[in-house]
Design a protein around this motif. Structure first.
Motif, PDB file in Angstrom:
ATOM      1  N   TYR A 225      -5.925 -57.800   8.301  1.00  0.00           N
ATOM      2  CA  TYR A 225      -6.552 -57.891   9.608  1.00  0.00           C
ATOM      3  C   TYR A 225      -6.325 -59.264  10.237  1.00  0.00           C
ATOM      4  CZ  TYR A 225      -9.684 -57.242  13.477  1.00  0.00           C
ATOM      5  OH  TYR A 225     -10.169 -57.148  14.757  1.00  0.00           O
TER       6      TYR A 225
ATOM      7  N   LEU B  74      -5.514 -61.442  14.354  1.00  0.00           N
ATOM      8  CA  LEU B  74      -5.926 -62.798  14.729  1.00  0.00           C
ATOM      9  C   LEU B  74      -4.817 -63.825  14.539  1.00  0.00           C
ATOM     10  CD1 LEU B  74      -9.577 -62.549  13.417  1.00  0.00           C
ATOM     11  CD2 LEU B  74      -8.932 -63.078  15.765  1.00  0.00           C
TER      12      LEU B  74
ATOM     13  N   TYR C  63      -3.004 -64.890  12.223  1.00  0.00           N
ATOM     14  CA  TYR C  63      -2.897 -65.774  11.069  1.00  0.00           C
ATOM     15  C   TYR C  63      -1.490 -65.689  10.486  1.00  0.00           C
ATOM     16  CZ  TYR C  63      -7.711 -67.292  10.131  1.00  0.00           C
ATOM     17  OH  TYR C  63      -8.923 -67.909  10.165  1.00  0.00           O
TER      18      TYR C  63
ATOM     19  N   GLU D 164      -8.969 -67.669   3.346  1.00  0.00           N
ATOM     20  CA  GLU D 164     -10.086 -67.091   4.099  1.00  0.00           C
ATOM     21  C   GLU D 164     -10.541 -65.778   3.454  1.00  0.00           C
ATOM     22  OE1 GLU D 164     -10.669 -68.766   7.419  1.00  0.00           O
ATOM     23  OE2 GLU D 164     -12.639 -67.842   7.257  1.00  0.00           O
TER      24      GLU D 164
ATOM     25  N   LEU E 123     -14.286 -64.431   2.074  1.00  0.00           N
ATOM     26  CA  LEU E 123     -14.984 -63.359   2.795  1.00  0.00           C
ATOM     27  C   LEU E 123     -15.059 -62.041   2.028  1.00  0.00           C
ATOM     28  CD1 LEU E 123     -13.731 -63.894   6.459  1.00  0.00           C
ATOM     29  CD2 LEU E 123     -15.874 -64.632   5.406  1.00  0.00           C
TER      30      LEU E 123
ATOM     31  N   PHE F 107     -18.399 -60.798   0.934  1.00  0.00           N
ATOM     32  CA  PHE F 107     -19.544 -60.708   1.834  1.00  0.00           C
ATOM     33  C   PHE F 107     -19.439 -59.659   2.933  1.00  0.00           C
ATOM     34  CE2 PHE F 107     -19.144 -65.129   0.309  1.00  0.00           C
ATOM     35  CZ  PHE F 107     -20.267 -65.138  -0.505  1.00  0.00           C
TER      36      PHE F 107
ATOM     37  N   ARG G  74     -13.991 -50.482   9.607  1.00  0.00           N
ATOM     38  CA  ARG G  74     -13.596 -50.664  10.999  1.00  0.00           C
ATOM     39  C   ARG G  74     -12.300 -51.462  11.099  1.00  0.00           C
ATOM     40  NH1 ARG G  74     -18.431 -49.936  14.803  1.00  0.00           N
ATOM     41  NH2 ARG G  74     -20.153 -49.532  13.393  1.00  0.00           N
TER      42      ARG G  74
ATOM     43  N   LYS H 174      -8.851 -50.045  12.781  1.00  0.00           N
ATOM     44  CA  LYS H 174      -8.113 -50.752  13.830  1.00  0.00           C
ATOM     45  C   LYS H 174      -6.645 -50.921  13.463  1.00  0.00           C
ATOM     46  CE  LYS H 174     -10.847 -51.569  17.201  1.00  0.00           C
ATOM     47  NZ  LYS H 174     -10.630 -50.877  18.464  1.00  0.00           N
TER      48      LYS H 174
ATOM     49  N   TYR I 173     -17.495 -60.943  18.652  1.00  0.00           N
ATOM     50  CA  TYR I 173     -16.215 -60.396  18.191  1.00  0.00           C
ATOM     51  C   TYR I 173     -16.375 -58.971  17.666  1.00  0.00           C
ATOM     52  CZ  TYR I 173     -11.579 -60.000  16.332  1.00  0.00           C
ATOM     53  OH  TYR I 173     -10.302 -59.563  16.105  1.00  0.00           O
ATOM     54  N   LEU I 174     -17.369 -58.763  16.842  1.00  0.00           N
ATOM     55  CA  LEU I 174     -17.584 -57.424  16.287  1.00  0.00           C
ATOM     56  C   LEU I 174     -17.791 -56.413  17.415  1.00  0.00           C
ATOM     57  CD1 LEU I 174     -19.985 -58.181  13.282  1.00  0.00           C
ATOM     58  CD2 LEU I 174     -17.521 -57.764  13.224  1.00  0.00           C
TER      59      LEU I 174
ATOM     60  N   ALA J 207     -14.206 -56.414  19.655  1.00  0.00           N
ATOM     61  CA  ALA J 207     -12.937 -56.069  19.017  1.00  0.00           C
ATOM     62  C   ALA J 207     -13.064 -54.954  17.996  1.00  0.00           C
ATOM     63  CB  ALA J 207     -12.354 -57.313  18.347  1.00  0.00           C
ATOM     64  N   LEU J 208     -14.251 -54.742  17.462  1.00  0.00           N
ATOM     65  CA  LEU J 208     -14.364 -53.757  16.392  1.00  0.00           C
ATOM     66  C   LEU J 208     -15.384 -52.663  16.700  1.00  0.00           C
ATOM     67  CD1 LEU J 208     -13.928 -56.221  13.428  1.00  0.00           C
ATOM     68  CD2 LEU J 208     -12.480 -54.239  13.852  1.00  0.00           C
ATOM     69  N   ASP J 209     -15.697 -52.535  17.986  1.00  0.00           N
ATOM     70  CA  ASP J 209     -16.512 -51.415  18.460  1.00  0.00           C
ATOM     71  C   ASP J 209     -17.894 -51.336  17.818  1.00  0.00           C
ATOM     72  OD1 ASP J 209     -14.115 -50.753  19.792  1.00  0.00           O
ATOM     73  OD2 ASP J 209     -13.459 -49.564  18.077  1.00  0.00           O
ATOM     74  N   TYR J 210     -18.415 -52.463  17.391  1.00  0.00           N
ATOM     75  CA  TYR J 210     -19.782 -52.439  16.869  1.00  0.00           C
ATOM     76  C   TYR J 210     -20.755 -52.232  18.022  1.00  0.00           C
ATOM     77  CZ  TYR J 210     -19.367 -53.947  11.985  1.00  0.00           C
ATOM     78  OH  TYR J 210     -19.137 -54.010  10.645  1.00  0.00           O
TER      79      TYR J 210
ATOM     80  N   GLU K 278     -25.974 -53.239  15.959  1.00  0.00           N
ATOM     81  CA  GLU K 278     -25.379 -53.299  14.621  1.00  0.00           C
ATOM     82  C   GLU K 278     -24.852 -54.675  14.254  1.00  0.00           C
ATOM     83  OE1 GLU K 278     -23.350 -48.962  14.043  1.00  0.00           O
ATOM     84  OE2 GLU K 278     -22.443 -50.238  15.565  1.00  0.00           O
TER      85      GLU K 278
ATOM     86  N   GLU L 287     -24.591 -58.044  10.142  1.00  0.00           N
ATOM     87  CA  GLU L 287     -23.300 -58.505   9.612  1.00  0.00           C
ATOM     88  C   GLU L 287     -23.090 -59.989   9.922  1.00  0.00           C
ATOM     89  OE1 GLU L 287     -21.068 -55.684   8.466  1.00  0.00           O
ATOM     90  OE2 GLU L 287     -20.051 -57.262   7.371  1.00  0.00           O
TER      91      GLU L 287
ATOM     92  N   LEU M 273     -22.209 -63.302   7.479  1.00  0.00           N
ATOM     93  CA  LEU M 273     -20.900 -63.955   7.574  1.00  0.00           C
ATOM     94  C   LEU M 273     -20.940 -65.349   8.187  1.00  0.00           C
ATOM     95  CD1 LEU M 273     -18.595 -60.990   8.633  1.00  0.00           C
ATOM     96  CD2 LEU M 273     -18.973 -61.945   6.355  1.00  0.00           C
TER      97      LEU M 273
ATOM     98  N   ILE N 298     -17.522 -68.129   7.306  1.00  0.00           N
ATOM     99  CA  ILE N 298     -16.261 -68.194   8.033  1.00  0.00           C
ATOM    100  C   ILE N 298     -15.860 -69.644   8.268  1.00  0.00           C
ATOM    101  CG2 ILE N 298     -16.734 -66.007   9.214  1.00  0.00           C
ATOM    102  CD1 ILE N 298     -17.082 -67.659  11.785  1.00  0.00           C
TER     103      ILE N 298
ATOM    104  N   ASP O 231     -11.669 -72.492  11.546  1.00  0.00           N
ATOM    105  CA  ASP O 231     -10.403 -71.952  12.030  1.00  0.00           C
ATOM    106  C   ASP O 231     -10.571 -70.499  12.482  1.00  0.00           C
ATOM    107  OD1 ASP O 231      -7.723 -71.720  12.574  1.00  0.00           O
ATOM    108  OD2 ASP O 231      -7.184 -71.231  10.510  1.00  0.00           O
ATOM    109  N   LEU O 232     -11.174 -69.684  11.621  1.00  0.00           N
ATOM    110  CA  LEU O 232     -11.376 -68.286  11.975  1.00  0.00           C
ATOM    111  C   LEU O 232     -12.244 -68.180  13.220  1.00  0.00           C
ATOM    112  CD1 LEU O 232     -11.266 -65.287  11.656  1.00  0.00           C
ATOM    113  CD2 LEU O 232     -12.872 -65.419   9.762  1.00  0.00           C
TER     114      LEU O 232
ATOM    115  N   ARG P 296     -10.233 -68.812  16.267  1.00  0.00           N
ATOM    116  CA  ARG P 296      -9.321 -67.721  16.616  1.00  0.00           C
ATOM    117  C   ARG P 296     -10.069 -66.555  17.231  1.00  0.00           C
ATOM    118  NH1 ARG P 296      -4.038 -68.136  13.447  1.00  0.00           N
ATOM    119  NH2 ARG P 296      -4.336 -69.947  12.106  1.00  0.00           N
ATOM    120  N   MET P 297     -11.248 -66.271  16.719  1.00  0.00           N
ATOM    121  CA  MET P 297     -12.031 -65.196  17.329  1.00  0.00           C
ATOM    122  C   MET P 297     -12.392 -65.574  18.756  1.00  0.00           C
ATOM    123  SD  MET P 297     -14.511 -63.697  14.344  1.00  0.00           S
ATOM    124  CE  MET P 297     -15.516 -65.169  14.344  1.00  0.00           C
TER     125      MET P 297
ATOM    126  N   LYS Q 126      -9.409 -65.126  21.022  1.00  0.00           N
ATOM    127  CA  LYS Q 126      -9.123 -63.715  21.314  1.00  0.00           C
ATOM    128  C   LYS Q 126     -10.065 -63.172  22.377  1.00  0.00           C
ATOM    129  CE  LYS Q 126      -5.663 -62.370  18.910  1.00  0.00           C
ATOM    130  NZ  LYS Q 126      -4.427 -62.019  19.627  1.00  0.00           N
TER     131      LYS Q 126
END
Lengths: 255, 255
Positions: free
Chosen positions: A88, A93, A95, A103, A107, A110, A118, A122, B88-89, B92-95, B99, B103, B107, B111, B114-115, B118-119, B122
């Motif tokens: 993913y 993203l 990477y 990373e 993760l 968790f 999901r 995707k 982001y969830l 990008a991930l239809d949460y 919901e 999560e 998290l 994280i 860097d992550l 990037r999120m 995006k």
DNA sequence: TTCGCAATTTAGGCGCACCTAAATATCAGT
DNA sequence: ACTGATATTTAGGTGCGCCTAAATTGCGAA
């Protein structure tokens, strides 16, 4: 009462899984080396895990550990997390090849099954991660992977890179530097068994020397040489014969 | 030598941050209630944090805790993680609305920066999360948020929903059920101060009764009644006057 | 078979983050 | 100023996951 997995126990299970993919049983020292903890700590943890309910491992003094069905289930779940996260991060993203491992390593312990699903959705439920490792399916089965270490490739053969170890960013950069990528075609010109070096010819004709540390990180499959599909731009691994769904212990999900 | 943040210490810092956004100092009991740990545990942790280097909090016996600049930095960093993950969830991930919190709560501690970057990239560096909470910027500043609790809205006024507490999925579903969404326009028909109930008229004319538990989870801003932009389909919060960049302690980043 | 080395386990301890029960401090109201 | 309720701290203890140092075990070579 179900024991709750922690980052630490997950890592022990992964280590045992990976070691027993190659050897009979996972020894204390080998686990200690991989997890960078003392052998004494490993003994303690193995004892604890083996006497938990349900026990994820079996353990006999001086004889090392093995996964139970339960432990195997969890190990594969964690590996699935790891490889889906890598996939993913790479696909969604931006990477790089060599950036995803670290990373994911954190993760994987968790994320929820829901998030994992999901991400998989995707990506269109991919079967292999960016390094070519098979992504275990939710049911625990593992996509086929018929390959072998580059070091075992016959001189004169043309092989296709099918897997690259992902755990060391520097090596991944070095591999890139050599002009090798996943699915690259390589002709084996020479195998220097003493030094461990492999001499190869890339698809573009350039001759490269691959030192042992790098060669040992590459797995390849026999290239069934289709001249038509030059740029390997097709879907993943269409060149591989689809193997039967193999039982876990022989499926070679090395790290 | 820098003390390494853990999931636990991060949660203490967040709690202190949120409490001191409302009150002078964060008391032991209040922290304990939020984190669902005993008061004794809180005392122990506050003492430890206050004597770490660099100390993220100051602590005086029987007088509670306050964040230092260092602690504030980390608290805001974690809140940024949380809200970016939620965003982001969702995007990008239809949460769903209800919901994302759980999560993200897990998290946010793991994280990398860097992550996170990037999120954010995006998503186009959003300033507000799916519940309307401002997302702290990397430099620690917080996007403007000029609003107040629905309970304080004047009878007869038309307000716009600007923030919804995200920490209880059931409440979020209930809010949805009432036909209320972020940025919805609502006319205040009545404020039943004893019961805490608010009687409102939705944009579609329907009269709804909002019980206290729900009303207290909504923050609103005065709607500067543009008849043209009926469907609020424009960009986020164009209806809000852009406030000055306010200092941290008054910026109302409640949870 | 036995010696010595390498692998492994035992013993004892540490810091973290939590707990309960008991003591003590603060504060509001008389 | 006193007193009782409430807030908070102290004391003592738990499990987890790690450590070092000191046994022990197992195994291959002589």
């Amino acid at each position: 009462m179900r024991t709750v997995p922690t980052e630490s126990t997950d890592n022990y299970l992964k280590a045992v899984f990976e070691i027993t993919a190659v050897q009979e049983r996972a020894g204390t020292n080998e686990i200690a080396r991989r997890l960078k903890v003392s052998a004494a700590s490993v003994t303690g943890m193995l004892k604890k895990l083996a006497s938990a309910t349900p026990a994820p491992i079996t353990y006999e003094k001086h004889r090392g550990a093995e996964l139970t069905a339960e432990g195997q289930r969890r190990a594969i779940e964690v590996i699935r997390h790891h490889r889906l996260i890598e996939s993913y991060l790479h696909a969604a993203l931006d990477y790089g090849w060599e950036e995803v491992h670290e990373e994911a390593e954190k993760l994987e312990h968790f994320i929820s099954e829901d998030l994992e699903d999901r991400m998989a959705a995707k990506l269109g439920f991919p079967e292999y991660d960016p390094h070519g490792h098979p992504i275990p399916r939710r049911d625990g089965s593992i996509p086929p992977c018929i390959d072998f270490p580059l070091r075992q490739a016959a001189v004169g053969a043309t092989v296709r890179v099918s897997r690259v170890s992902d755990d060391d960013a520097a090596s991944l950069r070095a591999i890139r530097q050599l002009g090798i990528d996943l699915h690259s075609l390589l002709e084996v010109l020479e195998q220097r068994t003493e030094s461990g070096e492999a001499i190869l010819r890339r698809a573009d004709g350039v001759r490269i020397e691959v030192p042992r540390e790098i060669a040992s990180r590459l797995r390849v499959s026999v290239a069934v040489a289709e001249r038509r599909t030059e740029g390997n731009s097709g879907r993943d691994r269409t060149d591989l014969v689809e193997g039967e769904r193999r039982p876990l212990e022989s499926s070679g999900v090395s790290q």
